[in-house]
Write an enzyme that holds these catalytic residues in place. Sequence first.
Site, PDB file in Angstrom:
ATOM      1  N   ASN A  14     -13.249   2.498  -2.012  1.00  0.00           N
ATOM      2  CA  ASN A  14     -13.651   3.695  -3.005  1.00  0.00           C
ATOM      3  C   ASN A  14     -13.807   3.244  -3.976  1.00  0.00           C
ATOM      4  OD1 ASN A  14     -11.936   5.074  -1.479  1.00  0.00           O
ATOM      5  ND2 ASN A  14      -9.719   5.006  -1.752  1.00  0.00           N
ATOM      6  N   GLY A  44      -8.173  -1.297   0.886  1.00  0.00           N
ATOM      7  CA  GLY A  44      -8.303  -2.117   1.973  1.00  0.00           C
ATOM      8  C   GLY A  44      -9.183  -3.367   1.113  1.00  0.00           C
ATOM      9  N   ALA A  45     -10.555  -2.224  -0.101  1.00  0.00           N
ATOM     10  CA  ALA A  45     -11.809  -3.244  -0.848  1.00  0.00           C
ATOM     11  C   ALA A  45     -10.399  -3.738  -2.058  1.00  0.00           C
ATOM     12  CB  ALA A  45     -12.350  -2.668  -1.024  1.00  0.00           C
ATOM     13  N   ALA A 217       9.708  -3.682  13.173  1.00  0.00           N
ATOM     14  CA  ALA A 217       9.385  -4.781  11.939  1.00  0.00           C
ATOM     15  C   ALA A 217       9.758  -5.933  12.598  1.00  0.00           C
ATOM     16  CB  ALA A 217       8.945  -4.111  11.029  1.00  0.00           C
ATOM     17  N   ASP A 251      -2.009  -0.436 -16.596  1.00  0.00           N
ATOM     18  CA  ASP A 251      -2.182   0.190 -15.728  1.00  0.00           C
ATOM     19  C   ASP A 251      -1.295   0.064 -14.193  1.00  0.00           C
ATOM     20  OD1 ASP A 251      -3.921   1.692 -13.843  1.00  0.00           O
ATOM     21  OD2 ASP A 251      -5.732   0.949 -14.283  1.00  0.00           O
ATOM     22  N   ASP A 257      -1.857  -3.100  -4.601  1.00  0.00           N
ATOM     23  CA  ASP A 257      -3.104  -4.362  -3.284  1.00  0.00           C
ATOM     24  C   ASP A 257      -2.965  -5.551  -3.803  1.00  0.00           C
ATOM     25  OD1 ASP A 257      -3.636  -1.831  -2.651  1.00  0.00           O
ATOM     26  OD2 ASP A 257      -4.854  -1.110  -4.253  1.00  0.00           O
ATOM     27  N   ASN A 281       4.448 -10.997  -5.857  1.00  0.00           N
ATOM     28  CA  ASN A 281       5.895 -10.355  -7.402  1.00  0.00           C
ATOM     29  C   ASN A 281       4.462 -10.583  -8.683  1.00  0.00           C
ATOM     30  OD1 ASN A 281       7.376  -8.587  -6.250  1.00  0.00           O
ATOM     31  ND2 ASN A 281       9.045 -10.164  -6.826  1.00  0.00           N
ATOM     32  N   GLY A 292      -8.104  -0.849 -13.949  1.00  0.00           N
ATOM     33  CA  GLY A 292      -8.451  -1.172 -13.169  1.00  0.00           C
ATOM     34  C   GLY A 292      -8.402  -1.207 -12.095  1.00  0.00           C
TER      35      GLY A 292
HETATM   36  O1  RIB Z   1      -4.157   1.416  -4.212  1.00  0.00           O
HETATM   37  C1  RIB Z   1      -4.275   1.514  -5.856  1.00  0.00           C
HETATM   38  C2  RIB Z   1      -6.300   2.747  -4.656  1.00  0.00           C
HETATM   39  O2  RIB Z   1      -5.990   3.334  -4.580  1.00  0.00           O
HETATM   40  C3  RIB Z   1      -7.095   2.575  -5.979  1.00  0.00           C
HETATM   41  O3  RIB Z   1      -8.292   1.755  -5.882  1.00  0.00           O
HETATM   42  C4  RIB Z   1      -8.116   4.343  -4.630  1.00  0.00           C
HETATM   43  O4  RIB Z   1      -8.683   3.955  -4.746  1.00  0.00           O
HETATM   44  C5  RIB Z   1      -7.082   4.232  -3.658  1.00  0.00           C
HETATM   45  O5  RIB Z   1      -7.428   3.897  -2.312  1.00  0.00           O
END
Ligand code: RIB
Length: 312
Positions: A14, A44-45, A217, A251, A257, A281, A292
Amino acid sequence: MADKTTVLVIGSINMDLVVRSPHMPSPGETVLGQEFFTSPGGKGANQAVAAARLGAKVKMIARVGEDAFGQMLRGNLEKENIDCSCIRVTEGAASGVAMIVIDSRGENSIVVASGANFRVTPDDVFSEEDAFAAAAVVVLQLELPLPTVRAAIEQARRHECKIVLDPAPAPRAMPVELFRVDVISPNVSEAEILLDAKPTAERVDKQVAADLLNRGAKAVVLKLGRRGALVAAAADGQFHRVGPYRVPVVDTTGAGDAFTAAMAVAIARGEKLCDAVKFGNAAGALACTKIGAQQAMPTRDEVMLLMADQPL
Ligand code: RIB
């Protein structure tokens, strides 16, 4: 058998459209926010970038739209040394976009317009045999159509890859096949949705983790935010708490992720699950210290430094 060393991420890409706000707007409220910026994101990215910065060889299966965002997002992944040969451009589709508001405590709220991410098909997955053959770990989230995620699980199992599922955003009534992975790693609110049950004083973390194991799981890693994580494995029926790292929070976008990616990288290296969660962690904590998503992902050196500074 091919040399299975890569981390294969199958997921969303995204462009994040971000604004800082003194507080989250209530329904019908207009809030005067601060600066606006765009930055590469998508669960994912974000995970692919984090895994690459943590030293893994990373490949992604995904789709972007036929637009300027798509070119920028793919270009950014290439700069991060991610193998983008399985990222397709979807004719006539817009790239995925996420509208993000960050409040003064660093918490976020996100709305995603999926665009090309929802055009990733089971065929996109089944046609990439070589990518699965080379993968030690396949990392999945739920910003793609669920039949595609199910196809990825099937394909990963055939190729004897470990499967890590970050079930975000969590769907109600998730198909049972999606629980049958090596590690599922929801946060508490995602676990509530997956189990369709609110935690109460009696239904504490261990019960939530045990319920998720009962759905199929092999291991559950319950992300507890500022409380760290709880690890439960079906094989030994044991629960382990892994403590949090303390950092100044700017943030929280992308922290989950960073966690998932770091855990997957450690699993690919053959580390024990509790050690992989500790590494996760630390990476997740560091991702909270900068604004960001992808731009805040830590390097391996930064993670090692934090772990050395704060021995758990
Ligand atoms: O986990 C954070 C992400 O969730 C953001 O980067 C946004 O694009 C959403 O996919």
